[in-house]
Write an enzyme that holds these catalytic residues in place. Sequence first.
Site: not given
Ligand code: F6R
Length: 531
Positions: A67, A136, A138, A143
């Site tokens: 992403d 959450n 995701h 989401e």
């Molecule tokens: C990042 C992504 C997000 C993260 C998620 C966890 O490319 O797609 O889904 O993997 O928000 O983020 P961290 O590792 O910072 O807790």
Amino acid sequence: MRIIVCKNYDELSEKAANIVASQLTLKPDSVLGLATGSTPLGTYKNLVKMYNEGEIDFSAVKTFNLDEYYPIKKDNSQSYDKFMKDNLFSGINIKPENTHIPDGETDNPTAECEAYEKAIKENGGIDLQILGIGQNGHIGFNEPDVNLNSFTHLTNLTENTIKANSRFFASSDEVPRQAITMGIASILKARKILLLASGANKSRVVGELLNDGINTSVPATLLKTHPDVVLICDEDAYSGSKLGVDIGGTNIKFAVIEGKNLLFKCKIKTPEKSDDIINAICDKTIELKKEYNIKSAGIGTPGTIKNGLVTADNLPFDDFPLEKVIAEKTGLYISVDNDANCAALGELIFGNTKDCEHIILVTIGTGIGGGIIMNRQICHSNNNMGEIGHFIIQSEKGRECTCGQKGCWEQYCSATALVKDAEKAAEKDTESLLYKRMRENGKMDGETFFKALDEGCKTAEKVYKHYIKYLARGIESLVNIFGPDAVVLAGGVTQQGDKLLKPLYAELKKDIRIEISSLQSDAGALGAAML
Ligand code: F6R
């Protein structure tokens, strides 16, 4: 889903990097799906290290990132484009043209999404997809209430994600409100998926992932439909909400833990009859289960547990199927262990010895109890293991013990033994301050003894010297047998702190790390939660 639980983030990062390295060994031209965020940083660091040490080669590797924020300039310090260059690409020999990240600068996001999905396909699809997980649930920026059939698309970020990601920006106002993300359908097309979760703030969502069904409101649960997913998480993320129950002769204690945080604790009086004890535990457990979304509980009980049946002298349990009965009544997964074992585990995980692999807990009270932890696991056997108060420290001439043996350690070093010795010495030396204080108090007890000791009473000093000598010999013997990293002392006597530690260290003939419990009587419920 295969689950690997690591001790900490470093171990998680090493394991994840090893899996990526194995993938590249087997298929040097692999297509990797990559994630950003804080979780994979350690993995990328390890991969750069492995590359520098000549263990892996990225020259034929292609990558597709999950992403990118939208809109965002590539040179923005928070763009995922910059993140990947800084944290991985600049440290390895990947060809820039082989790396792909959705274009956050495009004027036509719809066309960008289509082109991105097409490029993944044209490059043969993703062999190994690395994922983090949002609090959450995701994955990527898919989401909650996600569309199952979505491919790469433009999406709105939820408030929860904006808040979580604002830690990287000057303020939450600066977090872009949209992102281009691979969809659930794109992610599930990967041949293999490596999901990483670290930290207590992920424990709730990891609990949901593991315990709940497949549910679009927790997008990560959709990974359960994939045949080859490995979840690597650290202990903090794995724990989820857990209940610990410590059944004592006087009180039953409860502790609710999330990750390694104590959310709640309380105690109730221990009823007399076994049925009432069970009902009291179950009522409280059901109440806490609802309030804290608890999935499992551990119970520490005095006595022995053989084949799931508990027998305890000071509680009305005789071959009682505690685990089975409470599991049936509460609908929870229940584990039961001896209370001293639970306390030792509590000390290891929450106490002063978090850095240790092997510890021995010595609880100095009416008797001496304890638990032995080796390789971060409770040592068990079917034959009353851990009864350290009953190893024999004095041969035939030793003091009679309630267990029928002579010369057990607890006859010399329990709090009861110290008080008895003090009383005897006072009676013998009626001129002493110790005798005077005993008369004033009406009886000998620990407080009276230490008062006289503080006041410089020679008789009290003699008693204490004898006590410390036996305590030191016992600890040395335990250390000779088990070789722990530390010995943790708990119980009323340890309230003396340095007044106990200083003479003890002076008496010890070996270099031994001694810690005084910082948890004391809370250790049992905390450890039970982690069984
Ligand atoms: C990042 C992504 C997000 C993260 C998620 C966890 O490319 O797609 O889904 O993997 O928000 O983020 P961290 O590792 O910072 O807790």
